[in-house]
Write an enzyme that holds these catalytic residues in place. Structure first.
Site, PDB file in Angstrom:
ATOM      1  N   GLN A 105       0.841  -1.192   0.000  1.00 10.92           N
ATOM      2  CA  GLN A 105       0.000   0.000   0.000  1.00 10.92           C
ATOM      3  C   GLN A 105       0.883   1.251   0.000  1.00 10.92           C
ATOM      4  O   GLN A 105       1.706   1.441   0.905  1.00 10.92           O
ATOM      5  CB  GLN A 105      -0.921   0.012   1.224  1.00 10.92           C
ATOM      6  CG  GLN A 105      -1.948   1.131   1.182  1.00 10.92           C
ATOM      7  CD  GLN A 105      -2.768   1.218   2.455  1.00 10.92           C
ATOM      8  OE1 GLN A 105      -2.225   1.527   3.510  1.00 10.92           O
ATOM      9  NE2 GLN A 105      -4.068   0.963   2.358  1.00 10.92           N
ATOM     10  N   TYR A 187      -5.771  10.900   4.536  1.00  7.56           N
ATOM     11  CA  TYR A 187      -4.409  11.149   4.074  1.00  7.56           C
ATOM     12  C   TYR A 187      -4.461  11.939   2.760  1.00  7.56           C
ATOM     13  O   TYR A 187      -5.522  12.369   2.322  1.00  7.56           O
ATOM     14  CB  TYR A 187      -3.647   9.834   3.986  1.00  7.56           C
ATOM     15  CG  TYR A 187      -3.538   9.162   5.348  1.00  7.56           C
ATOM     16  CD1 TYR A 187      -2.930   9.824   6.422  1.00  7.56           C
ATOM     17  CD2 TYR A 187      -4.090   7.899   5.586  1.00  7.56           C
ATOM     18  CE1 TYR A 187      -2.865   9.249   7.679  1.00  7.56           C
ATOM     19  CE2 TYR A 187      -4.030   7.319   6.848  1.00  7.56           C
ATOM     20  CZ  TYR A 187      -3.416   7.997   7.890  1.00  7.56           C
ATOM     21  OH  TYR A 187      -3.357   7.435   9.143  1.00  7.56           O
ATOM     22  N   GLY A 324      -8.876  -7.063   9.523  1.00 13.76           N
ATOM     23  CA  GLY A 324      -7.761  -6.378  10.160  1.00 13.76           C
ATOM     24  C   GLY A 324      -7.390  -6.948  11.507  1.00 13.76           C
ATOM     25  O   GLY A 324      -6.575  -7.863  11.609  1.00 13.76           O
ATOM     26  N   ARG A 325      -7.981  -6.432  12.568  1.00 17.28           N
ATOM     27  CA  ARG A 325      -7.540  -6.732  13.929  1.00 17.28           C
ATOM     28  C   ARG A 325      -7.435  -8.222  14.255  1.00 17.28           C
ATOM     29  O   ARG A 325      -6.496  -8.615  14.961  1.00 17.28           O
ATOM     30  CB  ARG A 325      -8.450  -6.025  14.938  1.00 17.28           C
ATOM     31  CG  ARG A 325      -8.334  -4.514  14.873  1.00 17.28           C
ATOM     32  CD  ARG A 325      -9.256  -3.829  15.862  1.00 17.28           C
ATOM     33  NE  ARG A 325      -9.188  -2.374  15.730  1.00 17.28           N
ATOM     34  CZ  ARG A 325      -9.891  -1.523  16.465  1.00 17.28           C
ATOM     35  NH1 ARG A 325     -10.724  -1.989  17.393  1.00 17.28           N
ATOM     36  NH2 ARG A 325      -9.773  -0.220  16.279  1.00 17.28           N
TER      37      ARG A 325
END
Length: 369
Positions: A105, A187, A324-325
Protein backbone atom coordinates in the site's frame (compact mmCIF):
# COMPACT_ATOMS: atom_id res chain seq x y z
CA UNK A 1 -15.85 -4.94 -18.26
CA UNK A 2 -18.27 -7.15 -16.37
CA UNK A 3 -18.29 -7.77 -12.64
CA UNK A 4 -16.32 -10.80 -11.47
CA UNK A 5 -18.83 -11.52 -8.70
CA UNK A 6 -19.57 -15.17 -8.02
CA UNK A 7 -22.87 -15.27 -6.17
CA UNK A 8 -23.15 -17.96 -3.47
CA UNK A 9 -19.39 -18.25 -3.30
CA UNK A 10 -17.76 -18.92 0.06
CA UNK A 11 -15.12 -16.99 1.95
CA UNK A 12 -12.64 -19.84 1.98
CA UNK A 13 -12.81 -20.92 -1.64
CA UNK A 14 -10.10 -19.91 -4.15
CA UNK A 15 -10.44 -16.77 -6.23
CA UNK A 16 -8.68 -15.63 -9.38
CA UNK A 17 -7.75 -11.99 -9.05
CA UNK A 18 -7.45 -11.72 -12.80
CA UNK A 19 -4.20 -13.61 -13.48
CA UNK A 20 -3.24 -13.92 -9.80
CA UNK A 21 -4.61 -17.07 -8.10
CA UNK A 22 -5.62 -16.55 -4.46
CA UNK A 23 -6.04 -19.52 -2.12
CA UNK A 24 -9.13 -17.94 -0.51
CA UNK A 25 -11.08 -14.68 -0.39
CA UNK A 26 -9.71 -13.58 3.00
CA UNK A 27 -7.47 -10.53 2.67
CA UNK A 28 -5.19 -9.35 5.44
CA UNK A 29 -5.94 -5.64 5.67
CA UNK A 30 -3.08 -3.11 5.77
CA UNK A 31 -2.33 -2.21 9.38
CA UNK A 32 0.38 0.16 10.55
CA UNK A 33 2.51 -1.61 13.17
CA UNK A 34 5.54 0.73 13.55
CA UNK A 35 8.29 -1.90 13.61
CA UNK A 36 10.57 -0.50 10.88
CA UNK A 37 12.80 1.53 13.21
CA UNK A 38 13.89 5.14 12.92
CA UNK A 39 15.47 4.50 9.51
CA UNK A 40 12.13 3.17 8.18
CA UNK A 41 13.84 0.16 6.59
CA UNK A 42 11.73 -3.04 6.64
CA UNK A 43 13.50 -5.78 8.58
CA UNK A 44 13.59 -9.49 9.36
CA UNK A 45 11.07 -9.15 12.19
CA UNK A 46 8.56 -7.69 9.76
CA UNK A 47 9.28 -10.52 7.32
CA UNK A 48 8.54 -13.03 10.08
CA UNK A 49 5.25 -11.27 10.92
CA UNK A 50 3.98 -11.31 7.35
CA UNK A 51 5.26 -14.81 6.70
CA UNK A 52 3.28 -16.06 9.70
CA UNK A 53 0.09 -14.76 8.05
CA UNK A 54 0.77 -15.96 4.50
CA UNK A 55 -2.27 -18.28 4.46
CA UNK A 56 -4.44 -15.22 3.75
CA UNK A 57 -5.56 -15.25 0.14
CA UNK A 58 -3.90 -11.85 -0.20
CA UNK A 59 -1.89 -9.70 2.20
CA UNK A 60 -1.94 -5.94 1.77
CA UNK A 61 1.20 -4.80 3.55
CA UNK A 62 0.99 -1.85 5.87
CA UNK A 63 0.85 1.73 4.58
CA UNK A 64 4.29 2.59 3.23
CA UNK A 65 5.47 6.10 2.49
CA UNK A 66 6.52 7.08 -1.01
CA UNK A 67 8.97 9.83 0.00
CA UNK A 68 10.41 11.67 2.98
CA UNK A 69 7.72 14.32 2.51
CA UNK A 70 5.07 11.59 2.82
CA UNK A 71 6.19 10.56 6.32
CA UNK A 72 4.26 11.35 9.47
CA UNK A 73 4.17 8.21 11.63
CA UNK A 74 7.00 7.16 13.90
CA UNK A 75 8.91 4.08 12.68
CA UNK A 76 6.56 3.25 9.80
CA UNK A 77 8.27 1.82 6.69
CA UNK A 78 9.10 3.57 3.44
CA UNK A 79 9.83 2.47 -0.11
CA UNK A 80 11.89 5.39 -1.42
CA UNK A 81 15.49 4.14 -1.03
CA UNK A 82 17.42 1.13 -2.24
CA UNK A 83 17.86 -0.04 1.37
CA UNK A 84 14.09 0.01 1.84
CA UNK A 85 13.63 -2.07 -1.31
CA UNK A 86 16.16 -4.61 -0.02
CA UNK A 87 14.40 -4.67 3.33
CA UNK A 88 11.02 -5.32 1.76
CA UNK A 89 12.51 -8.19 -0.25
CA UNK A 90 12.81 -10.11 3.03
CA UNK A 91 9.04 -9.85 3.47
CA UNK A 92 8.04 -10.73 -0.07
CA UNK A 93 10.38 -13.73 -0.04
CA UNK A 94 8.96 -14.92 3.29
CA UNK A 95 5.37 -14.66 2.05
CA UNK A 96 6.08 -16.24 -1.33
CA UNK A 97 7.99 -19.11 0.29
CA UNK A 98 4.71 -20.11 1.96
CA UNK A 99 2.67 -19.71 -1.21
CA UNK A 100 1.17 -16.36 -0.24
CA UNK A 101 0.49 -13.23 -2.28
CA UNK A 102 1.24 -9.69 -1.14
CA UNK A 103 0.53 -6.13 -2.36
CA UNK A 104 2.16 -2.96 -1.02
CA UNK A 105 0.00 0.00 0.00
CA UNK A 106 1.51 3.31 -1.16
CA UNK A 107 0.96 6.19 1.28
CA UNK A 108 1.35 9.94 1.57
CA UNK A 109 0.17 11.28 4.93
CA UNK A 110 -0.45 14.83 3.79
CA UNK A 111 -1.82 17.10 6.51
CA UNK A 112 -1.88 14.19 9.00
CA UNK A 113 1.86 14.75 9.43
CA UNK A 114 3.85 17.36 11.36
CA UNK A 115 6.76 19.70 10.67
CA UNK A 116 9.03 17.73 13.01
CA UNK A 117 9.06 14.94 10.42
CA UNK A 118 10.21 17.38 7.71
CA UNK A 119 13.02 19.47 9.18
CA UNK A 120 10.62 22.18 10.28
CA UNK A 121 8.74 22.41 6.97
CA UNK A 122 4.97 22.23 7.24
CA UNK A 123 3.13 19.15 5.95
CA UNK A 124 1.33 19.58 2.64
CA UNK A 125 -2.33 19.31 1.71
CA UNK A 126 -4.70 20.42 -1.06
CA UNK A 127 -5.73 23.40 1.07
CA UNK A 128 -4.48 25.06 4.25
CA UNK A 129 -7.06 23.36 6.51
CA UNK A 130 -5.83 21.67 9.69
CA UNK A 131 -7.10 18.52 11.38
CA UNK A 132 -9.44 19.77 14.07
CA UNK A 133 -10.53 16.70 16.02
CA UNK A 134 -9.21 17.59 19.48
CA UNK A 135 -6.41 15.05 19.23
CA UNK A 136 -2.64 15.32 18.91
CA UNK A 137 -0.09 13.60 16.71
CA UNK A 138 2.78 11.40 17.92
CA UNK A 139 5.99 12.93 16.56
CA UNK A 140 9.74 12.50 17.08
CA UNK A 141 9.35 15.30 19.65
CA UNK A 142 6.47 13.61 21.48
CA UNK A 143 2.80 14.48 21.19
CA UNK A 144 2.16 17.72 19.33
CA UNK A 145 -0.93 19.63 18.15
CA UNK A 146 -1.79 19.31 14.48
CA UNK A 147 -0.62 22.22 12.35
CA UNK A 148 -2.21 24.18 9.54
CA UNK A 149 -0.68 22.51 6.46
CA UNK A 150 0.79 24.28 3.47
CA UNK A 151 -1.40 24.21 0.38
CA UNK A 152 0.38 22.48 -2.49
CA UNK A 153 1.21 24.72 -5.43
CA UNK A 154 -0.18 23.51 -8.75
CA UNK A 155 3.30 23.25 -10.23
CA UNK A 156 4.34 20.85 -7.41
CA UNK A 157 1.74 18.23 -8.32
CA UNK A 158 3.66 16.56 -11.18
CA UNK A 159 6.49 15.93 -8.70
CA UNK A 160 4.13 14.13 -6.32
CA UNK A 161 2.78 12.01 -9.17
CA UNK A 162 6.36 11.09 -10.08
CA UNK A 163 7.02 10.05 -6.47
CA UNK A 164 4.14 7.58 -6.74
CA UNK A 165 5.53 6.26 -10.02
CA UNK A 166 8.97 5.79 -8.50
CA UNK A 167 7.43 4.05 -5.50
CA UNK A 168 5.59 1.72 -7.88
CA UNK A 169 8.92 0.89 -9.56
CA UNK A 170 10.52 0.16 -6.21
CA UNK A 171 7.59 -1.98 -5.07
CA UNK A 172 8.06 -4.11 -8.17
CA UNK A 173 11.80 -4.36 -7.50
CA UNK A 174 11.00 -5.46 -3.94
CA UNK A 175 9.06 -8.45 -5.27
CA UNK A 176 5.48 -7.45 -4.45
CA UNK A 177 2.64 -8.96 -6.47
CA UNK A 178 0.96 -5.58 -6.86
CA UNK A 179 0.30 -2.22 -5.22
CA UNK A 180 -2.61 -0.44 -3.58
CA UNK A 181 -3.02 3.34 -3.80
CA UNK A 182 -4.08 4.59 -0.36
CA UNK A 183 -6.82 7.15 -1.01
CA UNK A 184 -8.58 6.84 2.34
CA UNK A 185 -8.58 7.82 6.03
CA UNK A 186 -7.83 11.52 5.66
CA UNK A 187 -4.41 11.15 4.07
CA UNK A 188 -3.25 13.16 1.08
CA UNK A 189 -5.30 11.64 -1.72
CA UNK A 190 -8.45 11.42 0.39
CA UNK A 191 -8.14 15.11 1.24
CA UNK A 192 -7.94 15.92 -2.47
CA UNK A 193 -11.13 13.90 -3.10
CA UNK A 194 -13.24 15.47 -0.39
CA UNK A 195 -14.87 18.89 -0.49
CA UNK A 196 -14.31 19.39 3.24
CA UNK A 197 -10.56 19.51 2.76
CA UNK A 198 -10.19 20.56 -0.88
CA UNK A 199 -11.02 24.23 -1.43
CA UNK A 200 -8.77 24.64 -4.47
CA UNK A 201 -9.70 26.80 -7.45
CA UNK A 202 -7.30 25.23 -9.95
CA UNK A 203 -7.80 22.07 -12.03
CA UNK A 204 -7.56 19.91 -8.89
CA UNK A 205 -10.52 21.39 -7.00
CA UNK A 206 -13.98 22.90 -7.25
CA UNK A 207 -15.92 19.93 -8.67
CA UNK A 208 -16.18 16.18 -8.22
CA UNK A 209 -14.34 15.76 -11.51
CA UNK A 210 -11.48 18.02 -10.53
CA UNK A 211 -11.15 16.57 -7.05
CA UNK A 212 -10.61 13.13 -8.64
CA UNK A 213 -7.95 14.41 -10.99
CA UNK A 214 -4.87 13.74 -8.82
CA UNK A 215 -5.87 10.15 -8.06
CA UNK A 216 -6.53 9.43 -11.73
CA UNK A 217 -3.26 11.01 -12.82
CA UNK A 218 -1.43 8.86 -10.26
CA UNK A 219 -3.18 5.78 -11.67
CA UNK A 220 -2.13 6.84 -15.16
CA UNK A 221 1.46 7.01 -13.88
CA UNK A 222 1.67 3.77 -11.88
CA UNK A 223 -0.04 1.74 -14.60
CA UNK A 224 2.93 2.51 -16.84
CA UNK A 225 4.90 0.42 -14.31
CA UNK A 226 2.36 -2.24 -13.33
CA UNK A 227 -0.34 -3.96 -15.32
CA UNK A 228 -3.54 -2.25 -14.15
CA UNK A 229 -4.81 -5.63 -12.90
CA UNK A 230 -2.09 -5.48 -10.24
CA UNK A 231 -3.13 -2.05 -8.93
CA UNK A 232 -5.84 -1.51 -6.31
CA UNK A 233 -7.38 1.62 -4.79
CA UNK A 234 -8.69 2.14 -1.28
CA UNK A 235 -11.56 4.49 -0.29
CA UNK A 236 -13.14 5.30 3.11
CA UNK A 237 -16.35 7.10 2.12
CA UNK A 238 -18.02 6.84 5.52
CA UNK A 239 -15.00 7.54 7.69
CA UNK A 240 -14.42 10.35 10.16
CA UNK A 241 -10.79 9.42 10.95
CA UNK A 242 -8.41 12.40 10.69
CA UNK A 243 -11.37 14.80 10.83
CA UNK A 244 -12.93 13.73 7.55
CA UNK A 245 -16.46 13.67 6.20
CA UNK A 246 -18.00 15.85 3.49
CA UNK A 247 -21.69 16.68 2.97
CA UNK A 248 -21.49 15.51 -0.67
CA UNK A 249 -19.67 12.27 0.17
CA UNK A 250 -22.20 10.04 -1.59
CA UNK A 251 -21.94 11.89 -4.88
CA UNK A 252 -18.16 12.27 -4.65
CA UNK A 253 -17.32 8.63 -3.95
CA UNK A 254 -19.81 7.06 -6.34
CA UNK A 255 -18.49 9.37 -9.06
CA UNK A 256 -14.88 8.52 -8.19
CA UNK A 257 -15.65 4.79 -8.25
CA UNK A 258 -17.30 5.09 -11.65
CA UNK A 259 -14.17 6.78 -13.00
CA UNK A 260 -12.04 3.82 -11.91
CA UNK A 261 -13.86 1.58 -14.41
CA UNK A 262 -11.64 2.87 -17.20
CA UNK A 263 -8.55 1.27 -15.61
CA UNK A 264 -9.47 -2.41 -15.27
CA UNK A 265 -7.93 -2.42 -11.78
CA UNK A 266 -7.12 -5.35 -9.53
CA UNK A 267 -9.86 -4.23 -7.12
CA UNK A 268 -11.57 -1.37 -5.36
CA UNK A 269 -11.06 -1.67 -1.59
CA UNK A 270 -13.89 0.08 0.27
CA UNK A 271 -13.99 0.67 4.01
CA UNK A 272 -17.75 0.32 4.07
CA UNK A 273 -17.99 -0.68 7.73
CA UNK A 274 -18.43 1.97 10.42
CA UNK A 275 -16.12 0.52 13.09
CA UNK A 276 -13.39 3.09 12.33
CA UNK A 277 -15.72 6.03 12.94
CA UNK A 278 -18.69 7.39 10.96
CA UNK A 279 -19.14 11.08 10.08
CA UNK A 280 -22.96 10.81 10.18
CA UNK A 281 -23.50 13.15 7.22
CA UNK A 282 -26.08 10.94 5.54
CA UNK A 283 -26.86 7.30 4.96
CA UNK A 284 -23.57 5.41 4.84
CA UNK A 285 -22.42 4.16 1.48
CA UNK A 286 -22.68 0.39 1.17
CA UNK A 287 -21.03 -2.22 -1.00
CA UNK A 288 -24.31 -2.37 -2.93
CA UNK A 289 -23.94 1.33 -3.73
CA UNK A 290 -20.50 0.65 -5.16
CA UNK A 291 -21.70 -2.44 -7.04
CA UNK A 292 -24.12 -0.15 -8.86
CA UNK A 293 -21.35 2.06 -10.26
CA UNK A 294 -18.17 -0.04 -10.21
CA UNK A 295 -17.77 -3.01 -12.56
CA UNK A 296 -14.67 -4.72 -11.18
CA UNK A 297 -13.54 -6.73 -8.17
CA UNK A 298 -14.91 -5.25 -4.95
CA UNK A 299 -13.33 -5.70 -1.52
CA UNK A 300 -15.17 -4.86 1.70
CA UNK A 301 -13.43 -3.85 4.91
CA UNK A 302 -13.86 -2.56 8.47
CA UNK A 303 -15.35 -4.53 11.33
CA UNK A 304 -16.04 -7.79 9.50
CA UNK A 305 -15.94 -11.08 11.38
CA UNK A 306 -16.17 -14.50 9.80
CA UNK A 307 -19.97 -14.54 9.75
CA UNK A 308 -20.46 -11.11 8.19
CA UNK A 309 -17.64 -11.77 5.73
CA UNK A 310 -19.28 -15.03 4.66
CA UNK A 311 -22.58 -13.23 4.14
CA UNK A 312 -21.00 -10.48 2.05
CA UNK A 313 -19.31 -13.03 -0.20
CA UNK A 314 -22.27 -15.42 -0.46
CA UNK A 315 -24.71 -12.68 -1.41
CA UNK A 316 -22.36 -11.17 -3.99
CA UNK A 317 -21.92 -7.87 -2.14
CA UNK A 318 -18.15 -8.36 -2.29
CA UNK A 319 -15.63 -10.59 -4.03
CA UNK A 320 -13.05 -10.29 -1.25
CA UNK A 321 -13.17 -9.23 2.40
CA UNK A 322 -10.27 -7.57 4.20
CA UNK A 323 -9.87 -8.52 7.86
CA UNK A 324 -7.76 -6.38 10.16
CA UNK A 325 -7.54 -6.73 13.93
CA UNK A 326 -8.17 -10.49 14.15
CA UNK A 327 -5.01 -11.02 12.09
CA UNK A 328 -2.94 -9.24 14.74
CA UNK A 329 -3.44 -11.93 17.38
CA UNK A 330 -4.21 -14.85 15.05
CA UNK A 331 -1.39 -15.49 12.58
CA UNK A 332 -3.27 -18.65 11.52
CA UNK A 333 -6.63 -16.88 11.15
CA UNK A 334 -7.52 -18.65 7.90
CA UNK A 335 -6.82 -22.06 9.46
CA UNK A 336 -8.97 -21.12 12.44
CA UNK A 337 -11.81 -20.12 10.12
CA UNK A 338 -11.38 -23.31 8.11
CA UNK A 339 -11.51 -25.60 11.15
CA UNK A 340 -13.93 -23.57 13.29
CA UNK A 341 -11.24 -23.13 15.92
CA UNK A 342 -11.56 -20.46 18.58
CA UNK A 343 -9.60 -17.24 18.12
CA UNK A 344 -6.88 -15.98 20.41
CA UNK A 345 -7.83 -13.08 22.70
CA UNK A 346 -7.49 -9.66 21.12
CA UNK A 347 -4.05 -8.10 21.21
CA UNK A 348 -3.26 -5.46 23.82
CA UNK A 349 -3.78 -2.13 22.05
CA UNK A 350 -0.66 -0.77 23.76
CA UNK A 351 1.45 -3.04 21.54
CA UNK A 352 -0.26 -2.26 18.23
CA UNK A 353 1.96 0.66 17.25
CA UNK A 354 4.67 0.52 19.89
CA UNK A 355 8.25 -0.31 18.84
CA UNK A 356 8.18 -3.32 21.19
CA UNK A 357 9.90 -5.79 18.92
CA UNK A 358 8.31 -9.24 18.90
CA UNK A 359 5.95 -8.52 21.82
CA UNK A 360 2.40 -8.18 20.55
CA UNK A 361 3.69 -8.72 17.02
CA UNK A 362 5.17 -12.13 16.23
CA UNK A 363 4.64 -13.88 19.59
CA UNK A 364 1.00 -14.97 19.18
CA UNK A 365 0.52 -18.75 19.23
CA UNK A 366 -1.02 -20.80 16.45
CA UNK A 367 -3.89 -23.07 17.43
CA UNK A 368 -3.09 -26.03 19.64
CA UNK A 369 -5.79 -28.63 20.31
Amino acid sequence: MKSMTTTFATLLEPFHLWDLPLANRVVMAPMTRARAGKDRIPNALMAEYYGQRASAGLIIAEATTISEQANGWNESPGVYTDAMVEGWQLTTQAVHAKGGKIFLQLWHMGRASHSSFHGGQLPIAPSAIKINNGEEIHTPLGKQPYEVPRAIETEEIPGIIEEYRQAAIRAKAAGFDGIEIHSANGYLLDTFLQSKTNHRTDAYGGSATNRCRLLLEILDAVTTVWDSRRVGVRFSPNGSFNDMGSPDFREQFTYAASQLNRYNLAYLHVMDGLAFGFHELGEPLTLADFRAVYDGVLMGNCGYDRSSAETAIATGQADLIAIGRPFISNPDLVERYTNNWALNPDADMATWYAPTGAEGYTDFPTYAA
